[in-house]
Design a protein around this motif. Structure first.
Motif, PDB file in Angstrom:
ATOM      1  N   GLY A  99       0.773  -1.242   0.000  1.00  0.00           N
ATOM      2  CA  GLY A  99       0.000   0.000   0.000  1.00  0.00           C
ATOM      3  C   GLY A  99       0.799   1.283   0.000  1.00  0.00           C
ATOM      4  N   HIS A 100       2.119   1.228  -0.188  1.00  0.00           N
ATOM      5  CA  HIS A 100       2.950   2.435  -0.184  1.00  0.00           C
ATOM      6  C   HIS A 100       3.196   2.879  -1.631  1.00  0.00           C
ATOM      7  N   LEU A 101       2.140   3.344  -2.289  1.00  0.00           N
ATOM      8  CA  LEU A 101       2.237   3.648  -3.719  1.00  0.00           C
ATOM      9  C   LEU A 101       3.162   4.826  -3.988  1.00  0.00           C
ATOM     10  N   ALA A 102       3.034   5.908  -3.217  1.00  0.00           N
ATOM     11  CA  ALA A 102       3.859   7.097  -3.455  1.00  0.00           C
ATOM     12  C   ALA A 102       5.351   6.777  -3.282  1.00  0.00           C
ATOM     13  N   ILE A 103       5.680   6.021  -2.239  1.00  0.00           N
ATOM     14  CA  ILE A 103       7.078   5.642  -2.016  1.00  0.00           C
ATOM     15  C   ILE A 103       7.572   4.754  -3.159  1.00  0.00           C
ATOM     16  N   ALA A 104       6.712   3.864  -3.635  1.00  0.00           N
ATOM     17  CA  ALA A 104       7.099   2.992  -4.731  1.00  0.00           C
ATOM     18  C   ALA A 104       7.401   3.796  -5.995  1.00  0.00           C
ATOM     19  N   ILE A 105       6.603   4.810  -6.273  1.00  0.00           N
ATOM     20  CA  ILE A 105       6.863   5.642  -7.449  1.00  0.00           C
ATOM     21  C   ILE A 105       8.205   6.365  -7.303  1.00  0.00           C
ATOM     22  N   GLY A 106       8.476   6.880  -6.091  1.00  0.00           N
ATOM     23  CA  GLY A 106       9.757   7.551  -5.865  1.00  0.00           C
ATOM     24  C   GLY A 106      10.935   6.605  -6.042  1.00  0.00           C
ATOM     25  N   LEU A 107      10.829   5.398  -5.513  1.00  0.00           N
ATOM     26  CA  LEU A 107      11.894   4.419  -5.681  1.00  0.00           C
ATOM     27  C   LEU A 107      12.064   4.039  -7.152  1.00  0.00           C
ATOM     28  N   GLY A 108      10.941   3.928  -7.860  1.00  0.00           N
ATOM     29  CA  GLY A 108      11.021   3.574  -9.265  1.00  0.00           C
ATOM     30  C   GLY A 108      11.718   4.640 -10.091  1.00  0.00           C
ATOM     31  N   VAL A 109      11.394   5.904  -9.844  1.00  0.00           N
ATOM     32  CA  VAL A 109      12.038   7.006 -10.573  1.00  0.00           C
ATOM     33  C   VAL A 109      13.536   7.038 -10.269  1.00  0.00           C
ATOM     34  N   ALA A 110      13.873   6.859  -8.983  1.00  0.00           N
ATOM     35  CA  ALA A 110      15.288   6.867  -8.611  1.00  0.00           C
ATOM     36  C   ALA A 110      16.040   5.723  -9.272  1.00  0.00           C
ATOM     37  N   SER A 111      15.393   4.557  -9.377  1.00  0.00           N
ATOM     38  CA  SER A 111      16.074   3.426 -10.004  1.00  0.00           C
ATOM     39  C   SER A 111      16.266   3.648 -11.501  1.00  0.00           C
ATOM     40  N   VAL A 112      15.304   4.290 -12.140  1.00  0.00           N
ATOM     41  CA  VAL A 112      15.449   4.578 -13.576  1.00  0.00           C
ATOM     42  C   VAL A 112      16.643   5.505 -13.809  1.00  0.00           C
ATOM     43  N   VAL A 113      16.779   6.513 -12.924  1.00  0.00           N
ATOM     44  CA  VAL A 113      17.920   7.432 -13.052  1.00  0.00           C
ATOM     45  C   VAL A 113      19.234   6.669 -12.869  1.00  0.00           C
ATOM     46  N   GLY A 128      19.903   1.124 -24.955  1.00  0.00           N
ATOM     47  CA  GLY A 128      18.558   1.614 -24.611  1.00  0.00           C
ATOM     48  C   GLY A 128      17.844   0.754 -23.609  1.00  0.00           C
ATOM     49  N   ALA A 129      18.613   0.025 -22.815  1.00  0.00           N
ATOM     50  CA  ALA A 129      17.964  -0.823 -21.815  1.00  0.00           C
ATOM     51  C   ALA A 129      17.235  -0.002 -20.755  1.00  0.00           C
ATOM     52  N   THR A 130      17.610   1.285 -20.631  1.00  0.00           N
ATOM     53  CA  THR A 130      16.933   2.141 -19.646  1.00  0.00           C
ATOM     54  C   THR A 130      15.448   2.229 -19.916  1.00  0.00           C
ATOM     55  N   PHE A 131      15.105   2.358 -21.200  1.00  0.00           N
ATOM     56  CA  PHE A 131      13.678   2.465 -21.541  1.00  0.00           C
ATOM     57  C   PHE A 131      12.946   1.157 -21.243  1.00  0.00           C
ATOM     58  N   LEU A 132      13.638   0.033 -21.489  1.00  0.00           N
ATOM     59  CA  LEU A 132      13.042  -1.258 -21.158  1.00  0.00           C
ATOM     60  C   LEU A 132      12.837  -1.389 -19.651  1.00  0.00           C
ATOM     61  N   HIS A 133      13.821  -0.939 -18.892  1.00  0.00           N
ATOM     62  CA  HIS A 133      13.711  -0.975 -17.433  1.00  0.00           C
ATOM     63  C   HIS A 133      12.570  -0.095 -16.943  1.00  0.00           C
ATOM     64  N   ALA A 134      12.446   1.107 -17.494  1.00  0.00           N
ATOM     65  CA  ALA A 134      11.365   2.015 -17.087  1.00  0.00           C
ATOM     66  C   ALA A 134       9.999   1.412 -17.388  1.00  0.00           C
ATOM     67  N   GLY A 135       9.878   0.823 -18.570  1.00  0.00           N
ATOM     68  CA  GLY A 135       8.602   0.186 -18.902  1.00  0.00           C
ATOM     69  C   GLY A 135       8.280  -0.963 -17.984  1.00  0.00           C
ATOM     70  N   TRP A 136       9.296  -1.719 -17.607  1.00  0.00           N
ATOM     71  CA  TRP A 136       9.122  -2.834 -16.693  1.00  0.00           C
ATOM     72  C   TRP A 136       8.602  -2.358 -15.342  1.00  0.00           C
ATOM     73  N   LEU A 137       9.208  -1.292 -14.816  1.00  0.00           N
ATOM     74  CA  LEU A 137       8.781  -0.777 -13.511  1.00  0.00           C
ATOM     75  C   LEU A 137       7.372  -0.206 -13.567  1.00  0.00           C
ATOM     76  N   VAL A 138       7.067   0.489 -14.661  1.00  0.00           N
ATOM     77  CA  VAL A 138       5.704   1.025 -14.803  1.00  0.00           C
ATOM     78  C   VAL A 138       4.690  -0.121 -14.808  1.00  0.00           C
ATOM     79  N   ALA A 139       5.002  -1.192 -15.522  1.00  0.00           N
ATOM     80  CA  ALA A 139       4.094  -2.343 -15.573  1.00  0.00           C
ATOM     81  C   ALA A 139       3.911  -2.953 -14.185  1.00  0.00           C
ATOM     82  N   VAL A 140       5.022  -3.034 -13.439  1.00  0.00           N
ATOM     83  CA  VAL A 140       4.930  -3.601 -12.088  1.00  0.00           C
ATOM     84  C   VAL A 140       4.041  -2.739 -11.199  1.00  0.00           C
ATOM     85  N   ILE A 141       4.279  -1.435 -11.192  1.00  0.00           N
ATOM     86  CA  ILE A 141       3.526  -0.538 -10.306  1.00  0.00           C
ATOM     87  C   ILE A 141       2.046  -0.519 -10.680  1.00  0.00           C
TER      88      ILE A 141
END
Length: 372
Positions: A99-113, A128-141
């Motif tokens: 249930g910690h959605l906001a924290i998860a989004i922050g962690l996801g953005v930091a990991s993409v960076v 371009g694996a960064t874009f694949l990683h970002a898409g993966w995290l978005v799908a997870v969240i």
């Protein structure tokens, strides 16, 4: 409970070992063998973050932070991302699922960076694996959030349904309690007041001093019995959740019923073949059924003789009341309905009807079960 806790711990340990093994294997393949200090430091990051997954359910946010730090350090040490991202994905999934959605989004953005920095150290090999990683995290969240909302909605619906069942059960119990009280009051008052009415009518229509004295004596006894039974019934109803302290009537007081009915001019014969002690609820039901049947005979049947039988039959007890009345049967009233409810409440049955040779018959079958 301990077995479920043990299974949960085993599952968490298995997941941590599996993810850690995949990440270590990916590190070995990626580096071609752990030989340098950076490789050993990266291995330490993999092991520490994988071990932290064991307590991911108890400390989801700290485990997510540890995984993010390990992923970032891994990228800095090897200047490229690796399968350690599986550790972070599992940790991020847990943060969202708890249930910690906001924290998860922050962690996801930091990991993409961090992933972009590690992937961009060598522009020639960057793929371009960064874009694949970002898409993966978005799908997870997004996926976990949707599943969690569906789960919470289902849990809320189940809770509401459970609450409704509790309310319906409370209403049902209240209705049954009202019916029980109504039966008790009806049986206590109806029988004796009917006898009083019959005696008073006889004294008025036949003004004989001797008969009037007999009628008044019967009225006095019936009213005394009415008050006594009413006090007993009210005492039982007032005992909230406690064992009754006053005895409830049973077949041992059948003689009082017979005496009251005979005082109204009826000839009553009893045939008792049930010798063993009946359970209290069966004994009370049998007594009330006989009481109500005699009341109906005195009031409606225009009878002169009644037979009351109580006998065992295949583990049950049969209660039969037969009269030689000539009055036409009327629609079943509260008395017959009350007798039927008492029998059904014990899992038994009640039948009523005209006898082939005249008169009316009431027959109740009451399950006894084990002897009391």
């Amino acid at each position: 409970m301990s077995r479920w806790r043990w299974r949960g711990r085993t599952a968490e340990a298995g997941l941590a070992l599996a993810v850690g093994a995949v990440a270590v294997l990916g590190l070995i393949i990626q580096t071609g063998g752990i030989s340098t200090g950076a490789d050993w430091a990266a291995l330490l990051m993999v092991l520490a973050s994988s071990a932290a997954l064991y307590v991911r359910r108890r400390y989801p946010v700290p485990v997510g932070v540890v995984a993010l730090i390990a992923v970032s350090a891994y990228g800095v040490l090897l200047q490229q991302p690796g399968l350690i991202m599986l550790v972070f994905v599992v940790a991020l999934y847990t943060v969202v699922d708890e249930g910690h959605l906001a924290i998860a989004i922050g962690l996801g953005v930091a990991s993409v960076v961090a992933f972009a920095l590690a992937d961009g150290y060598d522009r020639e090999t960057s793929n371009g694996a960064t874009f694949l990683h970002a898409g993966w995290l978005v799908a997870v969240i997004v996926g976990v959030t949707r599943n969690r909302r569906a789960y919470l909605a289902e849990a809320a619906a189940r809770a509401q349904a459970a609450e409704q069942r509790v309310e319906e059960e409370a209403r049902r119990r209240a209705t049954e309690e009202r019916l029980r009280i109504a039966r008790e009051v009806h049986d206590v008052l109806g029988h004796h007041l009917s006898l009083i009415n019959v005696q008073a009518s006889a004294a008025l229509h036949r003004p004989d001093p001797e008969r009037s004295e007999q009628a008044l004596t019967a009225i006095k006894q019936a009213s005394k019995e009415t008050l006594r039974e009413l006090r007993t019934t009210l005492g039982v109803l007032r005992q909230d959740g406690e064992a009754p302290t006053t005895p409830v009537p049973g077949l041992d007081r059948l003689g009082d019923l017979v005496a009251g009915a005979e005082a109204s001019g009826l000839e009553v014969r009893t045939e008792l073949a049930e010798a063993r002690r009946l359970p209290a609820e069966v004994d009370l039901a049998a007594y009330r059924i006989v009481q109500e049947a005699l009341t109906n005979v005195a009031r409606h049947a225009a009878a002169s003789a009644v037979v009351v039988r109580v006998r065992p039959d295949d583990g049950d007890v049969l209660v039969e009341i037969e009269d030689d009345g000539t009055a036409a049967p009327a629609e079943p009233g509260n008395g017959i309905r009350g007798m039927a409810e008492r029998a059904r409440a014990l899992g038994g049955s009640l039948t009523t009807g005209l006898r082939p040779d005249g008169g009316f018959r009431v027959s109740a079958r009451l399950p006894v079960g084990e002897p009391a």
